[in-house]
Design an enzyme around this catalytic site. Structure first.
Site, PDB file in Angstrom:
ATOM      1  N   ASP A  80       0.861  -1.196   0.000  1.00 57.77           N
ATOM      2  CA  ASP A  80       0.000   0.000   0.000  1.00 57.77           C
ATOM      3  C   ASP A  80       0.894   1.242   0.000  1.00 57.77           C
ATOM      4  O   ASP A  80       2.115   1.147   0.180  1.00 57.77           O
ATOM      5  CB  ASP A  80      -0.918   0.000   1.246  1.00 57.77           C
ATOM      6  CG  ASP A  80      -1.883   1.197   1.272  1.00 57.77           C
ATOM      7  OD1 ASP A  80      -2.319   1.646   0.193  1.00 57.77           O
ATOM      8  OD2 ASP A  80      -2.196   1.691   2.369  1.00 57.77           O
ATOM      9  N   TYR A 137      -1.013   8.463  -2.431  1.00 59.76           N
ATOM     10  CA  TYR A 137      -1.193   8.107  -3.837  1.00 59.76           C
ATOM     11  C   TYR A 137      -2.381   8.834  -4.448  1.00 59.76           C
ATOM     12  O   TYR A 137      -2.421   9.064  -5.644  1.00 59.76           O
ATOM     13  CB  TYR A 137      -1.423   6.600  -3.961  1.00 59.76           C
ATOM     14  CG  TYR A 137      -0.170   5.737  -4.006  1.00 59.76           C
ATOM     15  CD1 TYR A 137       1.103   6.273  -3.852  1.00 59.76           C
ATOM     16  CD2 TYR A 137      -0.284   4.364  -4.210  1.00 59.76           C
ATOM     17  CE1 TYR A 137       2.227   5.458  -3.891  1.00 59.76           C
ATOM     18  CE2 TYR A 137       0.832   3.545  -4.273  1.00 59.76           C
ATOM     19  CZ  TYR A 137       2.086   4.090  -4.109  1.00 59.76           C
ATOM     20  OH  TYR A 137       3.190   3.272  -4.164  1.00 59.76           O
ATOM     21  N   GLY A 138      -3.361   9.166  -3.607  1.00 58.41           N
ATOM     22  CA  GLY A 138      -4.587   9.802  -4.109  1.00 58.41           C
ATOM     23  C   GLY A 138      -4.347  11.153  -4.764  1.00 58.41           C
ATOM     24  O   GLY A 138      -5.192  11.660  -5.492  1.00 58.41           O
ATOM     25  N   CYS A 186      -4.553  -1.363  -1.985  1.00 54.68           N
ATOM     26  CA  CYS A 186      -4.748   0.072  -2.199  1.00 54.68           C
ATOM     27  C   CYS A 186      -5.673   0.236  -3.390  1.00 54.68           C
ATOM     28  O   CYS A 186      -5.342  -0.200  -4.503  1.00 54.68           O
ATOM     29  CB  CYS A 186      -3.387   0.725  -2.490  1.00 54.68           C
ATOM     30  SG  CYS A 186      -3.505   2.465  -2.934  1.00 54.68           S
ATOM     31  N   THR A 217      -6.540   3.090  -4.786  1.00 51.08           N
ATOM     32  CA  THR A 217      -6.031   4.146  -5.666  1.00 51.08           C
ATOM     33  C   THR A 217      -5.064   3.564  -6.691  1.00 51.08           C
ATOM     34  O   THR A 217      -5.059   3.951  -7.860  1.00 51.08           O
ATOM     35  CB  THR A 217      -5.331   5.227  -4.814  1.00 51.08           C
ATOM     36  OG1 THR A 217      -6.201   5.585  -3.746  1.00 51.08           O
ATOM     37  CG2 THR A 217      -5.003   6.452  -5.627  1.00 51.08           C
ATOM     38  N   CYS A 236     -11.087   2.942   0.240  1.00 52.55           N
ATOM     39  CA  CYS A 236      -9.685   3.268   0.512  1.00 52.55           C
ATOM     40  C   CYS A 236      -9.346   2.418   1.722  1.00 52.55           C
ATOM     41  O   CYS A 236     -10.076   2.440   2.728  1.00 52.55           O
ATOM     42  CB  CYS A 236      -9.505   4.752   0.826  1.00 52.55           C
ATOM     43  SG  CYS A 236      -7.863   5.140   1.484  1.00 52.55           S
ATOM     44  N   THR A 237      -8.249   1.680   1.624  1.00 51.31           N
ATOM     45  CA  THR A 237      -7.943   0.721   2.687  1.00 51.31           C
ATOM     46  C   THR A 237      -7.589   1.401   4.007  1.00 51.31           C
ATOM     47  O   THR A 237      -7.598   0.769   5.061  1.00 51.31           O
ATOM     48  CB  THR A 237      -6.797  -0.208   2.256  1.00 51.31           C
ATOM     49  OG1 THR A 237      -5.687   0.595   1.812  1.00 51.31           O
ATOM     50  CG2 THR A 237      -7.258  -1.141   1.153  1.00 51.31           C
ATOM     51  N   HIS A 238      -7.298   2.691   3.951  1.00 54.11           N
ATOM     52  CA  HIS A 238      -7.043   3.412   5.206  1.00 54.11           C
ATOM     53  C   HIS A 238      -8.298   3.558   6.062  1.00 54.11           C
ATOM     54  O   HIS A 238      -8.207   3.662   7.287  1.00 54.11           O
ATOM     55  CB  HIS A 238      -6.516   4.819   4.917  1.00 54.11           C
ATOM     56  CG  HIS A 238      -5.064   4.878   4.603  1.00 54.11           C
ATOM     57  ND1 HIS A 238      -4.526   4.431   3.415  1.00 54.11           N
ATOM     58  CD2 HIS A 238      -4.013   5.336   5.333  1.00 54.11           C
ATOM     59  CE1 HIS A 238      -3.227   4.619   3.428  1.00 54.11           C
ATOM     60  NE2 HIS A 238      -2.879   5.166   4.574  1.00 54.11           N
TER      61      HIS A 238
HETATM   62  N1  DGL Z   1      -4.870   3.211   0.952  1.00 48.30           N
HETATM   63  C1  DGL Z   1      -5.036   3.825  -0.337  1.00 48.30           C
HETATM   64  C2  DGL Z   1      -6.308   3.326  -1.024  1.00 48.30           C
HETATM   65  O1  DGL Z   1      -6.817   2.262  -0.705  1.00 48.30           O
HETATM   66  C3  DGL Z   1      -5.003   5.323  -0.493  1.00 48.30           C
HETATM   67  C4  DGL Z   1      -4.250   6.264   0.339  1.00 48.30           C
HETATM   68  C5  DGL Z   1      -3.433   7.248  -0.482  1.00 48.30           C
HETATM   69  O2  DGL Z   1      -3.973   8.252  -1.001  1.00 48.30           O
HETATM   70  O3  DGL Z   1      -2.229   6.981  -0.634  1.00 48.30           O
HETATM   71  O4  DGL Z   1      -6.809   3.955  -1.905  1.00 48.30           O
END
Ligand code: DGL
Length: 269
Positions: free
Chosen positions: A14, A46-47, A78, A80, A193-195
């Protein structure tokens, strides 16, 4: 090394700490696997990256990780990244299985009674053709609200690092996902989003009403388990390795959160 000594090697990837919500059910399902968690925190979030920059970064980094860890399977934990780079990754590593994490729009639409479904994701994920196609294919008869949250992934990172995160900040990020229409209310929120499942309790506490929070982690773990094959008798050592691409030192609260999830930061950064 024989398979008995390392078991299946699974790399969970991720941009940061969000992939831990996918790592946890995989770790529980496969006590025989050698698990490596990689957080590309040097490029978080990453977003906010352009699509071209994200593809270039993930494919190049994966080349290094595959060479270093020789995984039998890679989980892109992830949304994204998965909604964009699964194709390029499969083309570059044709014999390596990649399991992605994409918005769980299909089960949310199937379960919705109000037919009001929201997708809470990063700005990158909501802009993807991939996401829009999922909405068309699986939720054509729902009103789907796509919410591109700029800050929620970062708030989840801060919370796991032991920093203070205000309720108002969480409430502001999720509010656009709660829609009322002719007496109906959004009843399914896709955590795309996995966060976000890291904050599940606080999302519930700051929501204007109770809606189902759809977390794809357990389904991804079942998919990984099926692809890897039957569990072998081997049991891994207590802690798995976590790699942070920035090499930045982790505060004690983060080290503790990682240990609680069966991880220790690798000094090989
Ligand atoms: N954990 C990421 C997802 O599932 C995104 C977080 C990021 O923007 O890096 O999309």
């Amino acid at each position: 090394m024989t398979l008995d000594s390392v078991g299946p090697r699974i790399l969970v990837f991720d941009s940061g700490l969000g992939g831990l919500t996918v790592f946890a059910p995989i770790s529980a399902a496969r006590p025989d696997a050698t698990l490596t968690y990689v957080a590309d925190d040097a490029f978080f979030p990453y977003g906010e990256l352009s699509e071209a920059a994200l593809v270039e970064r993930v494919v190049a980094l994966m080349g290094e990780l595959v060479a270093a860890y020789a995984p039998d399977l890679v989980v892109i934990a992830c949304n994204t990244a998965s909604t964009l780079v699964l194709g390029p990754l499969r083309a570059r590593f044709p014999s390596l299985p990649f399991v992605g994490t994409v918005p769980a729009i299909k089960p949310a639409a199937a379960a919705s009674r109000s037919r009001l479904v929201s997708v809470l994701a990063t700005p990158g994920t909501v802009a993807r053709d991939y996401t829009r196609a999922l909405v068309r294919e699986f939720a054509g008869d729902c009103e789907v609200t796509l919410v591109g949250s700029r800050w929620l992934a970062g708030l989840a990172e801060r919370a796991l690092r032991g920093e203070n995160v205000a309720d108002e900040d969480i409430a502001a990020e999720i509010a656009p996902g709660y829609v009322e229409r002719d007496g109906r209310r959004t009843d399914q929120i896709v955590l795309a989003c996995t966060h976000f499942p890291l904050l599940a309790e606080r999302l519930r506490a700051n929501a204007p009403w109770a809606a189902e929070l759809v977390d794809p982690g357990p389904a991804i773990a079942r998919r990984v388990d099926a692809l890897i094959g039957p569990v072998t008798p081997r049991r891994r050592a207590e802690l798995s390795q976590a790699i942070f691409t920035s090499g930045a030192p982790a505060p004690p609260s983060l080290q503790k959160a990682l240990r609680e999830r069966g991880l220790t930061i690798s000094s090989a950064n």
